[in-house]
Design a protein around this motif. Sequence first.
Motif, PDB file in Angstrom:
ATOM      1  N   ASP A  52       0.964  12.374  -7.949  1.00  0.00           N
ATOM      2  CA  ASP A  52      -0.478  12.392  -7.644  1.00  0.00           C
ATOM      3  C   ASP A  52      -1.012  11.377  -6.478  1.00  0.00           C
ATOM      4  O   ASP A  52      -1.861  11.535  -5.921  1.00  0.00           O
ATOM      5  CB  ASP A  52      -1.074  12.127  -9.084  1.00  0.00           C
ATOM      6  CG  ASP A  52      -0.871  13.299 -10.049  1.00  0.00           C
ATOM      7  OD1 ASP A  52      -0.705  14.498  -9.470  1.00  0.00           O
ATOM      8  OD2 ASP A  52      -0.760  12.991 -11.196  1.00  0.00           O
ATOM      9  N   THR A  53      -0.469  10.105  -6.847  1.00  0.00           N
ATOM     10  CA  THR A  53      -0.788   9.117  -5.802  1.00  0.00           C
ATOM     11  C   THR A  53      -0.772   9.432  -4.462  1.00  0.00           C
ATOM     12  O   THR A  53      -1.326   8.937  -3.693  1.00  0.00           O
ATOM     13  CB  THR A  53      -0.302   7.676  -6.086  1.00  0.00           C
ATOM     14  OG1 THR A  53       1.245   7.770  -6.298  1.00  0.00           O
ATOM     15  CG2 THR A  53      -0.619   7.290  -7.947  1.00  0.00           C
ATOM     16  N   MET A  54       0.443  10.115  -4.142  1.00  0.00           N
ATOM     17  CA  MET A  54       0.779  10.506  -2.750  1.00  0.00           C
ATOM     18  C   MET A  54      -0.302  11.496  -2.194  1.00  0.00           C
ATOM     19  O   MET A  54      -0.758  11.292  -1.252  1.00  0.00           O
ATOM     20  CB  MET A  54       2.268  11.189  -2.682  1.00  0.00           C
ATOM     21  CG  MET A  54       2.443  11.653  -1.213  1.00  0.00           C
ATOM     22  SD  MET A  54       2.451  10.606   0.120  1.00  0.00           S
ATOM     23  CE  MET A  54       4.024   9.476  -0.156  1.00  0.00           C
ATOM     24  N   ALA A  55      -0.516  12.327  -3.065  1.00  0.00           N
ATOM     25  CA  ALA A  55      -1.731  13.152  -2.786  1.00  0.00           C
ATOM     26  C   ALA A  55      -3.002  12.621  -2.893  1.00  0.00           C
ATOM     27  O   ALA A  55      -4.116  12.876  -2.083  1.00  0.00           O
ATOM     28  CB  ALA A  55      -1.654  14.443  -3.535  1.00  0.00           C
ATOM     29  N   GLY A  56      -3.378  11.513  -3.851  1.00  0.00           N
ATOM     30  CA  GLY A  56      -4.707  11.204  -4.155  1.00  0.00           C
ATOM     31  C   GLY A  56      -5.120   9.892  -3.302  1.00  0.00           C
ATOM     32  O   GLY A  56      -6.363   9.604  -3.342  1.00  0.00           O
ATOM     33  N   LEU A  57      -4.135   8.994  -3.204  1.00  0.00           N
ATOM     34  CA  LEU A  57      -4.533   7.791  -2.536  1.00  0.00           C
ATOM     35  C   LEU A  57      -4.761   7.905  -0.991  1.00  0.00           C
ATOM     36  O   LEU A  57      -3.840   8.508  -0.178  1.00  0.00           O
ATOM     37  CB  LEU A  57      -3.559   6.775  -2.718  1.00  0.00           C
ATOM     38  CG  LEU A  57      -3.711   5.261  -2.729  1.00  0.00           C
ATOM     39  CD1 LEU A  57      -5.067   4.959  -3.544  1.00  0.00           C
ATOM     40  CD2 LEU A  57      -2.657   4.311  -2.941  1.00  0.00           C
ATOM     41  N   ASP A  58      -5.786   7.539  -0.593  1.00  0.00           N
ATOM     42  CA  ASP A  58      -6.258   7.738   1.001  1.00  0.00           C
ATOM     43  C   ASP A  58      -5.243   7.176   1.997  1.00  0.00           C
ATOM     44  O   ASP A  58      -4.811   5.861   1.795  1.00  0.00           O
ATOM     45  CB  ASP A  58      -7.679   7.204   1.111  1.00  0.00           C
ATOM     46  CG  ASP A  58      -8.103   7.846   2.358  1.00  0.00           C
ATOM     47  OD1 ASP A  58      -7.931   8.119   3.228  1.00  0.00           O
ATOM     48  OD2 ASP A  58      -9.633   8.222   2.200  1.00  0.00           O
ATOM     49  N   GLY A  59      -4.738   7.801   2.822  1.00  0.00           N
ATOM     50  CA  GLY A  59      -3.706   7.579   3.967  1.00  0.00           C
ATOM     51  C   GLY A  59      -4.572   6.429   4.867  1.00  0.00           C
ATOM     52  O   GLY A  59      -3.843   5.789   5.555  1.00  0.00           O
ATOM     53  N   PHE A  60      -5.921   6.579   4.990  1.00  0.00           N
ATOM     54  CA  PHE A  60      -6.559   5.743   5.822  1.00  0.00           C
ATOM     55  C   PHE A  60      -6.200   4.213   5.433  1.00  0.00           C
ATOM     56  O   PHE A  60      -6.077   3.486   6.327  1.00  0.00           O
ATOM     57  CB  PHE A  60      -8.025   5.754   5.820  1.00  0.00           C
ATOM     58  CG  PHE A  60      -8.546   6.949   6.387  1.00  0.00           C
ATOM     59  CD1 PHE A  60      -9.169   6.610   7.723  1.00  0.00           C
ATOM     60  CD2 PHE A  60      -8.396   8.307   5.917  1.00  0.00           C
ATOM     61  CE1 PHE A  60      -9.723   7.957   8.364  1.00  0.00           C
ATOM     62  CE2 PHE A  60      -8.974   9.456   6.537  1.00  0.00           C
ATOM     63  CZ  PHE A  60      -9.696   9.222   7.720  1.00  0.00           C
ATOM     64  N   LEU A  61      -5.712   4.044   4.194  1.00  0.00           N
ATOM     65  CA  LEU A  61      -5.635   2.560   3.834  1.00  0.00           C
ATOM     66  C   LEU A  61      -4.329   2.149   3.916  1.00  0.00           C
ATOM     67  O   LEU A  61      -3.994   0.860   4.047  1.00  0.00           O
ATOM     68  CB  LEU A  61      -5.620   2.831   2.302  1.00  0.00           C
ATOM     69  CG  LEU A  61      -7.123   3.116   1.507  1.00  0.00           C
ATOM     70  CD1 LEU A  61      -6.747   3.198   0.011  1.00  0.00           C
ATOM     71  CD2 LEU A  61      -8.058   2.031   2.000  1.00  0.00           C
ATOM     72  N   LEU A  62      -3.486   2.894   4.891  1.00  0.00           N
ATOM     73  CA  LEU A  62      -2.168   2.564   5.217  1.00  0.00           C
ATOM     74  C   LEU A  62      -2.160   1.833   6.664  1.00  0.00           C
ATOM     75  O   LEU A  62      -1.124   1.225   7.312  1.00  0.00           O
ATOM     76  CB  LEU A  62      -1.142   3.711   5.575  1.00  0.00           C
ATOM     77  CG  LEU A  62      -0.875   4.257   4.066  1.00  0.00           C
ATOM     78  CD1 LEU A  62       0.042   5.571   4.331  1.00  0.00           C
ATOM     79  CD2 LEU A  62      -0.071   3.244   3.185  1.00  0.00           C
ATOM     80  N   LEU A  85       0.866  -1.260   0.080  1.00  0.00           N
ATOM     81  CA  LEU A  85       0.212   0.034  -0.027  1.00  0.00           C
ATOM     82  C   LEU A  85       1.009   1.329  -0.033  1.00  0.00           C
ATOM     83  O   LEU A  85       0.616   2.250  -0.566  1.00  0.00           O
ATOM     84  CB  LEU A  85      -1.076  -0.080   1.167  1.00  0.00           C
ATOM     85  CG  LEU A  85      -2.103  -1.008   1.148  1.00  0.00           C
ATOM     86  CD1 LEU A  85      -2.507  -1.310   2.302  1.00  0.00           C
ATOM     87  CD2 LEU A  85      -3.071  -0.824   0.030  1.00  0.00           C
ATOM     88  N   TRP A  86       1.904   1.189   0.686  1.00  0.00           N
ATOM     89  CA  TRP A  86       2.854   2.484   0.829  1.00  0.00           C
ATOM     90  C   TRP A  86       3.529   2.634  -0.424  1.00  0.00           C
ATOM     91  O   TRP A  86       3.800   3.575  -0.981  1.00  0.00           O
ATOM     92  CB  TRP A  86       3.904   2.037   1.916  1.00  0.00           C
ATOM     93  CG  TRP A  86       5.079   3.344   1.999  1.00  0.00           C
ATOM     94  CD1 TRP A  86       6.139   2.864   1.886  1.00  0.00           C
ATOM     95  CD2 TRP A  86       4.707   4.443   2.302  1.00  0.00           C
ATOM     96  NE1 TRP A  86       6.962   4.308   2.103  1.00  0.00           N
ATOM     97  CE2 TRP A  86       5.891   5.136   2.631  1.00  0.00           C
ATOM     98  CE3 TRP A  86       3.446   5.272   2.691  1.00  0.00           C
ATOM     99  CZ2 TRP A  86       6.192   6.632   2.794  1.00  0.00           C
ATOM    100  CZ3 TRP A  86       3.751   6.780   2.992  1.00  0.00           C
ATOM    101  CH2 TRP A  86       4.856   7.349   2.935  1.00  0.00           C
ATOM    102  N   GLU A  87       3.864   1.432  -1.218  1.00  0.00           N
ATOM    103  CA  GLU A  87       4.563   1.472  -2.441  1.00  0.00           C
ATOM    104  C   GLU A  87       3.350   2.318  -3.511  1.00  0.00           C
ATOM    105  O   GLU A  87       3.722   3.173  -4.401  1.00  0.00           O
ATOM    106  CB  GLU A  87       4.802   0.393  -2.902  1.00  0.00           C
ATOM    107  CG  GLU A  87       5.925   0.350  -4.233  1.00  0.00           C
ATOM    108  CD  GLU A  87       6.173  -1.369  -4.633  1.00  0.00           C
ATOM    109  OE1 GLU A  87       6.631  -1.373  -5.845  1.00  0.00           O
ATOM    110  OE2 GLU A  87       6.185  -1.968  -3.654  1.00  0.00           O
ATOM    111  N   ALA A  88       2.216   1.984  -3.262  1.00  0.00           N
ATOM    112  CA  ALA A  88       1.339   2.426  -4.451  1.00  0.00           C
ATOM    113  C   ALA A  88       1.215   3.924  -3.948  1.00  0.00           C
ATOM    114  O   ALA A  88       1.042   4.577  -5.120  1.00  0.00           O
ATOM    115  CB  ALA A  88      -0.079   1.978  -3.990  1.00  0.00           C
ATOM    116  N   LYS A  89       1.155   4.422  -2.912  1.00  0.00           N
ATOM    117  CA  LYS A  89       0.989   5.777  -2.575  1.00  0.00           C
ATOM    118  C   LYS A  89       2.019   6.549  -2.806  1.00  0.00           C
ATOM    119  O   LYS A  89       1.954   7.646  -3.416  1.00  0.00           O
ATOM    120  CB  LYS A  89       0.793   5.666  -0.893  1.00  0.00           C
ATOM    121  CG  LYS A  89       0.429   7.297  -0.410  1.00  0.00           C
ATOM    122  CD  LYS A  89      -0.431   7.425   0.822  1.00  0.00           C
ATOM    123  CE  LYS A  89      -0.666   8.630   1.287  1.00  0.00           C
ATOM    124  NZ  LYS A  89      -1.510   9.481   0.474  1.00  0.00           N
TER     125      LYS A  89
END
Length: 155
Positions: free
Chosen positions: A90-100, A81-85
């Motif tokens: 854009d993914t750092m800003a747009g992928l939800d931190g709750f998912l970590l 999940l961290w790798e995806a973020k």
Amino acid sequence: MSIDLDRLRTDFTSTHLDEADREEALRLLLRERREGDADLLRHLLAEETATHREGWGVSESLALAALLLAECGREEDVWTLWEAKNASFDTMAGLDGFLLFPAGIAGTTAHVIASEEHPERDDLMAYMSEYLGYEKLTDDDIREHIAGLRSHFED
């Protein structure tokens, strides 16, 4: 291509899936995810992550793959999940931190702390600490938010 989900579950490493195929597979998994699908979801998220390293924005498929993997509740998936973020700005800003926090705050944090040899450990710990401090999150908050994300994709 129409996805045969049962075949994909057993043969995903040797099955070529383009973006449309991955999206179809993820939509099927949204409705039909099984306990043993974590390896398939990790694979799909890794494929989406690779695509996002070369492009702009955050696709619905990346967000859905991350959500479905986080729902598996495995602490070790924090790294995928961290790798995806971290795939792009854009993914750092747009992928939800709750998912970590796939295994909740305590379980996931303990796993990251114990992963002393992981090269991303310090960066992830700093991000998690800042995120938790800023948001003042609880496990209930995370569960509610993830349920809201699921509801978004189910609509």
